[in-house]
Design an enzyme around this catalytic site. Sequence first.
Site, PDB file in Angstrom:
ATOM      1  CB  ALA A  22       4.669  -8.197  -4.392  1.00  0.00           C
ATOM      2  CB  ALA A  23      -0.099 -10.048  -3.137  1.00  0.00           C
ATOM      3  CB  SER A  61       6.912  -3.382   1.148  1.00  0.00           C
ATOM      4  OG  SER A  61       6.286  -2.625   0.101  1.00  0.00           O
ATOM      5  CB  CYS A 112      10.539  -8.262 -10.767  1.00  0.00           C
ATOM      6  SG  CYS A 112       8.526  -8.903 -10.371  1.00  0.00           S
ATOM      7  CG  ASP A 136       3.655 -15.487  -6.833  1.00  0.00           C
ATOM      8  OD1 ASP A 136       3.023 -14.873  -7.573  1.00  0.00           O
ATOM      9  OD2 ASP A 136       5.066 -15.506  -6.911  1.00  0.00           O
ATOM     10  CG  ASN A 178       2.052  -5.017  -7.310  1.00  0.00           C
ATOM     11  OD1 ASN A 178       2.321  -4.421  -6.173  1.00  0.00           O
ATOM     12  ND2 ASN A 178       3.184  -5.650  -7.842  1.00  0.00           N
TER      13      ASN A 178
END
Length: 444
Positions: free
Chosen positions: A12-13, A40, A44, A279, A301
């Site tokens: 995600a990041a 990407s 969740c 994370d 994000n």
Amino acid sequence: MGKQLVIIGGGAAGPSVAAEARRRDSELKITMIERGDYVSYAACPIPYYIGDYIKDYRRLVIRTPEEFIRTGVDVKLRANVEAIDVDKGLVYVSDGSVLPYDNLVLATGAKAVRPDIPGIDSEGVFVLRNLGDALQVKSFIVENRCRRAVLLGGGFIALEMSEALRSIGIETTMVIRRDRPVPHWDPEFTDVILKELEKNQVNFLPEAKLKAIERVTDAKLCLHTDKGTIETDLIILGLGVRPETSLAEAIGLRLGDTGAISVDSRQRTSREEIYAVGDCCEVYHRIAKKWVYRPLGDIANKQGRTAGINIGGGNAEFAGIVGAQSFKLFSLEVGTTGIMEDEARQAGYDPVSNLVWGNPVARPMSRGERLGIKLVADRKTGKLLGAQAVGDKGAVWRINCLSVALWQGLTVQEIGYLDFAYAPPFGGAWDAIHVAAHALMRKL
Ligand code: FAD
């Protein structure tokens, strides 16, 4: 020639960094390296994919590698970064390539906690960290016609998974080490959570010590605990995560007290040219007034975008969090924000708290729905420090309002008269938040 940005990790990041840095600097040469099969995607919604609410896994994918490549972001899939030479500014990848960088981003995420017991690597035992794991679990369930599952752990992901598994007709047992799930929630609320599990026929085995996992036949696993043995078709580990810091440690980056990578508000690590996001790193908690470890998707994000802006030539600071978090459990909404009494005391506050049960809608419209709100405030300043809410509806939007109040440093007195959009289907003229605030005011 433009500068070179290498991003390690494509969950995600990492993709947030790539997208933002590209938007700001069209000359930047960007490479994102991911050891898994996907980049990407949203992790969740995985429980809702396994629970068949989302049928097609592609709906979890936000941007495909091809879409990144079209914007000039090079993506290396199934490629593990094995080493970094900080003196030469080089990244060594498992496919044999060596990439130079001017800026490096660690977006390496977290790894699942795996108990050190015999049989933990048996077929049919899964962790749920990424999209690949989710696809494996779903096809295992279908191919093996699983009827029974054991969830190890009682955090929010295990709770969400209990709903997912029950919704596809799987007999589910939750096994935990403590006496109740989500232990940082008020016991009055975890009682409600336990009742919700019971109502939905989730078996619950508390205070159990794991001993071993044994594959007894092709189709059957046995989980041995000090409380007895459970036969099952699959086991999902939901025992929490630890930051993935092996590369960071190898290059001597500073780690925080939490064990995650230490960053500043611009997401820079202890080396100016290296950033960390998501994370794998810490985040500043504005109410606890310290750096904490909160491996959550919304934070990943925001940190990614902050690093991307800075690397792309802008100037952004991530102002931190107030600790908001929510989840759904069958018909319950559960949310929390800020800090509770113990953490408040550790942070030097003098906490006073109150928990009230009220209505999520105006009383004449009530069909017996419950909504509990707990508020914690500082006796000295009267400021809100934290809140929790559990209910059949309206718990999470109220937690979000209270998060804004926390962010702004509002007092309980101010919260007691906040202007909300009142209409009977959504709450009373005195909303449940007002009622909770007035009840706490009387204690201050
Ligand atoms: P990740 O998404 O884990 O990505 C890190 C990537 O780095 C991984 O893909 C890994 O393969 C790669 N990597 C690591 N080391 C290397 C290396 N050496 N070389 C190459 N690649 C490497 N958060 C919420 O806020 N709300 C929720 O409701 C919620 N629900 C969740 C439900 C589930 C089932 C799960 C698993 C997580 C949930 N989360 C939720 C947490 C959220 O998904 C994570 O916080 C988020 O994905 C973190 O993003 P990240 O990019 O930091 O890490």
